[in-house]
Motif scaffolding. Structure first.
Motif, mmCIF file in Angstrom:
data_model
loop_
_atom_site.group_PDB
_atom_site.id
_atom_site.type_symbol
_atom_site.label_atom_id
_atom_site.label_comp_id
_atom_site.label_asym_id
_atom_site.label_seq_id
_atom_site.Cartn_x
_atom_site.Cartn_y
_atom_site.Cartn_z
ATOM 1 N N SER A 19 -0.217 15.645 -34.588
ATOM 2 C CA SER A 19 -1.153 16.594 -33.973
ATOM 3 C C SER A 19 -2.417 16.755 -34.796
ATOM 4 O O SER A 19 -2.527 16.248 -35.913
ATOM 5 N N SER A 54 2.614 15.679 -43.427
ATOM 6 C CA SER A 54 3.533 16.188 -42.406
ATOM 7 C C SER A 54 2.939 17.362 -41.637
ATOM 8 O O SER A 54 3.438 18.495 -41.682
ATOM 9 N N PHE A 102 2.377 19.670 -38.535
ATOM 10 C CA PHE A 102 3.316 20.064 -37.499
ATOM 11 C C PHE A 102 2.588 20.545 -36.250
ATOM 12 O O PHE A 102 1.722 21.412 -36.341
ATOM 13 N N PRO A 103 2.938 20.025 -35.082
ATOM 14 C CA PRO A 103 3.938 18.978 -34.862
ATOM 15 C C PRO A 103 3.400 17.603 -35.259
ATOM 16 O O PRO A 103 2.192 17.423 -35.376
ATOM 17 N N PRO A 104 4.261 16.651 -35.462
ATOM 18 C CA PRO A 104 3.836 15.328 -35.945
ATOM 19 C C PRO A 104 2.793 14.688 -35.041
ATOM 20 O O PRO A 104 2.889 14.765 -33.807
ATOM 21 N N ASP A 163 -1.690 24.560 -39.177
ATOM 22 C CA ASP A 163 -0.973 23.878 -38.103
ATOM 23 C C ASP A 163 -0.039 24.887 -37.445
ATOM 24 O O ASP A 163 -0.166 26.088 -37.678
ATOM 25 N N LEU A 164 0.870 24.430 -36.620
ATOM 26 C CA LEU A 164 1.694 25.360 -35.856
ATOM 27 C C LEU A 164 2.829 25.958 -36.680
ATOM 28 O O LEU A 164 3.608 26.755 -36.161
ATOM 29 N N ARG A 165 2.908 25.579 -37.949
ATOM 30 C CA ARG A 165 3.991 26.096 -38.785
ATOM 31 C C ARG A 165 3.451 27.016 -39.883
ATOM 32 O O ARG A 165 4.029 28.074 -40.145
#
Length: 119
Positions: free
Chosen positions: A33, A27, A29-31, A103-105
């Protein structure tokens, strides 16, 4: 949940070479990517984890002084993969090597792969 799976560690003699690979999945983030930043860290017994090399989405690299000229980081052919080519290995390179990705999270870590360089 994101998984980072490392491979390629092992035992090698001084002056030898190893190639580490890391494949990310799950998973992100974003999916769908690509990780904007991937890299490798290492931790030797009794020492803190330290940066080895990182690679940004735009190709910018950051290489530790202790491995510069010997190690090369690059994106793998598959999406969200990164490789670390290690040449002219020294006993002081012995450590557990961890793949790291952002990732972005949040950031993510692999389980680690052992690299042992004998003298």
């Amino acid at each position: 949940q994101v998984q980072l799976v490392e491979s390629g560690g092992g035992l090698v003699q001084r002056g030898g070479s190893l190639r580490l690979s890391c494949a990310g999945s799950g998973s992100i983030f974003p999916p769908g990517s690509t990780f904007p930043l991937m890299g490798w860290y290492r931790q030797a017994p009794g020492k803190q984890r330290e940066l080895v090399a990182t690679l940004r989405y735009d190709g910018t690299t950051n290489i530790a002084a202790s491995v510069k000229g010997r190690f090369t980081i690059s994106r793998g052919n598959a999406k969200n993969t990164v490789t670390l080519q290690m040449n002219s290995l020294k006993p002081e390179d012995t450590a557990v090597y961890y793949c790291h990705a952002v990732d972005l999270r949040t950031d993510h870590w692999g389980q680690g792969t052992q690299v042992t360089v004998s003298s």
